[in-house]
Scaffold this motif. Structure first.
Motif, short mmCIF file in Angstrom:
data_model
loop_
_atom_site.label_atom_id
_atom_site.label_comp_id
_atom_site.label_asym_id
_atom_site.label_seq_id
_atom_site.Cartn_x
_atom_site.Cartn_y
_atom_site.Cartn_z
N ALA A 189 2.87 -11.63 1.74
CA ALA A 189 2.15 -11.24 0.94
C ALA A 189 3.01 -10.81 -0.35
N PRO A 190 2.42 -10.87 -1.66
CA PRO A 190 3.07 -10.29 -2.93
C PRO A 190 3.13 -8.78 -2.69
N PRO A 191 4.13 -8.48 -3.29
CA PRO A 191 4.39 -6.90 -3.30
C PRO A 191 3.30 -5.95 -3.51
N ARG A 192 2.73 -6.36 -4.42
CA ARG A 192 1.26 -5.36 -4.88
C ARG A 192 0.21 -5.54 -3.79
N VAL A 193 0.08 -6.71 -3.15
CA VAL A 193 -0.84 -6.70 -1.83
C VAL A 193 -0.29 -6.07 -0.78
N ALA A 194 1.13 -6.25 -0.62
CA ALA A 194 1.65 -5.69 0.75
C ALA A 194 1.42 -4.18 0.50
N ASP A 195 1.70 -3.63 -0.77
CA ASP A 195 1.69 -2.40 -1.02
C ASP A 195 0.17 -1.43 -0.84
N ALA A 196 -0.68 -2.35 -1.15
CA ALA A 196 -2.20 -2.00 -0.57
C ALA A 196 -2.41 -1.93 0.71
N LEU A 197 -1.99 -2.92 1.45
CA LEU A 197 -2.05 -3.30 2.82
C LEU A 197 -1.56 -2.27 3.73
N ILE A 198 -0.38 -1.87 3.07
CA ILE A 198 0.44 -0.57 3.67
C ILE A 198 -0.05 0.85 3.64
N GLU A 199 -0.10 1.06 2.32
CA GLU A 199 -0.46 2.51 1.77
C GLU A 199 -1.98 2.80 1.63
N GLY A 200 -2.77 1.68 1.48
CA GLY A 200 -4.32 1.92 1.60
C GLY A 200 -4.61 2.51 0.16
N HIS A 201 -4.12 2.09 -0.89
CA HIS A 201 -4.55 2.58 -2.33
C HIS A 201 -6.21 2.19 -2.40
N PRO A 202 -6.99 3.28 -2.73
CA PRO A 202 -8.33 2.78 -2.63
C PRO A 202 -8.42 2.02 -4.20
N PRO A 203 -9.44 0.91 -3.98
CA PRO A 203 -9.50 -0.01 -5.30
C PRO A 203 -10.37 0.74 -6.19
N THR A 204 -10.36 0.26 -7.45
CA THR A 204 -11.31 0.69 -8.45
C THR A 204 -12.60 0.12 -8.17
N PRO A 205 -13.81 0.54 -8.85
CA PRO A 205 -14.85 -0.26 -8.65
C PRO A 205 -14.62 -1.48 -9.11
N GLU A 206 -14.06 -1.93 -9.99
CA GLU A 206 -13.88 -3.14 -10.94
C GLU A 206 -13.02 -4.04 -9.88
N GLN A 207 -12.04 -3.54 -9.06
CA GLN A 207 -11.17 -4.30 -8.38
C GLN A 207 -11.90 -4.62 -6.92
N ARG A 208 -12.86 -3.66 -6.38
CA ARG A 208 -13.79 -4.10 -5.31
C ARG A 208 -14.76 -5.04 -5.63
N ALA A 209 -15.36 -4.86 -6.87
CA ALA A 209 -16.31 -5.93 -7.25
C ALA A 209 -15.67 -7.16 -7.32
N ARG A 210 -14.44 -7.50 -7.72
CA ARG A 210 -13.80 -8.54 -7.79
C ARG A 210 -13.52 -9.25 -6.26
N GLY A 211 -12.95 -8.30 -5.45
CA GLY A 211 -12.64 -8.68 -4.14
C GLY A 211 -14.10 -9.35 -3.23
N GLU A 212 -15.08 -8.42 -3.76
CA GLU A 212 -16.27 -8.92 -3.03
C GLU A 212 -17.11 -10.07 -3.43
#
Length: 315
Positions: A189-212
């Protein structure tokens, strides 16, 4: 003690990317039957086995399974946000029982859960606060995954412990059968994605909406056949259901992690929730499956199933 089990597939795409009216009607009939069974059974406690989709559990600490004494829903994909009605004393008793039976169970005093837990509670009970529940997270996607025999051992231990509560207990497994949705993978995974998968940074509402929205689009592409995702596998799905219906749960001890993924896709390990639920019921005595429904639904990226089982008469 009186016990029963329900296995129910979930999908965040229900209501957002639906199949034909005929398939949807068949699913609704099966769900209505399960809902009626649950209403008649009137459980005093629900032991809910469900996965997570990187909303509550991350690689910083990734247990194979974890029981909650409190739990809160994040409200992803339009599911209800807020606290589940966790029976804390029952949860603590079950945790002690599992540990006493040699299962190294992790316990969370503040678990975060997502639609995998919430959807079955909404579908069967009309909300996340309608029935006392003990949530049990079962990892079904984050590698490395342990042997399936340990999931059966978990379900057996919690079923035996639940028998000591002398209550009407419903063991509920929430998971798709074969399915290969676009779940992020840590390896490569790219560093940003890997960091999110490891640390669990809550997504912003906009990020969650894009992911969904990406998941919704993936479902449409999957149904249209223009995708690299592994196809649904009705043969494997029905093998899983056959195994549970026969009660030959020891057979799953020979199912390798690699074989399950090859047959059912990257998220096929959500069937571990079903295995745990039926192992719990089997621990209380012999059972029979009284209803069973299955349909491959590519629009939901899921082999979708509903099954109900109850103790044999006379127990």
């Amino acid at each position: 003690m009186t016990a029963a089990a329900v296995g129910l597939s979930h999908s965040p795409l229900i209501g957002k990317n639906d199949p034909s009216p005929e398939v949807r009607a068949a699913v609704e009939t099966a769900v209505d039957d399960a809902r009626s069974f649950v209403r008649d059974f009137d459980p005093e406690l629900v032991v809910l086995y469900a996965p997570d989709h990187y909303n509550g559990f991350f690689y910083k600490e990734m247990p194979p399974f974890c029981l909650a004494t409190e739990a809160t829903s994040v409200g992803d994909f339009g599911s209800v946000a807020g606290p589940l009605s966790v029976d804390t004393e029952a949860a603590r008793a079950l945790a002690r029982g599992a540990l006493e039976r040699g299962v190294d169970l992790t316990v969370s005093a503040r678990m975060t859960v997502d639609h995998g837990f919430v959807q079955p509670l909404e579908v069967l009970f009309g909300g996340i606060d309608k029935v006392p529940v003990v949530p049990v997270f079962v990892n079904g996607v984050a590698t490395p995954l342990g042997p399936v025999s340990r999931i059966r051992a978990l379900g057996t231990a919690l079923g035996e412990a639940a028998a000591g509560l002398d209550r009407r207990v419903l063991f509920l497994g929430s998971g798709g059968l074969s399915h290969d949705p676009p779940v992020p993978v840590l390896d490569g995974a790219p560093p940003r994605v890997a960091d999110a998968l490891i640390e669990g940074h809550p997504p912003t509402p906009e990020q969650r909406a894009r992911g969904e929205e990406r998941v919704i689009c993936a479902g449409r592409e999957y149904a249209a056949g223009s995708t690299t995702m592994i196809p649904l596998n009705p043969g494997w799905d029905n093998l899983v259901l056959d195994t549970l219906e026969r009660g030959s749960l020891a057979d799953v001890d020979d199912w390798s992690v690699e074989w399950m993924a090859a047959e059912g896709g990257g998220s096929a390990h959500e069937v571990r929730t079903w295995i745990a639920a039926f192992a719990s019921l089997a621990a209380t005595g012999s059972y029979r499956m009284t209803s069973r429904f299955y349909a491959p639904v590519p629009e939901w990226i899921a082999g979708f199933a509903v099954a109900v089982a109850q103790q044999e008469t006379g127990r």
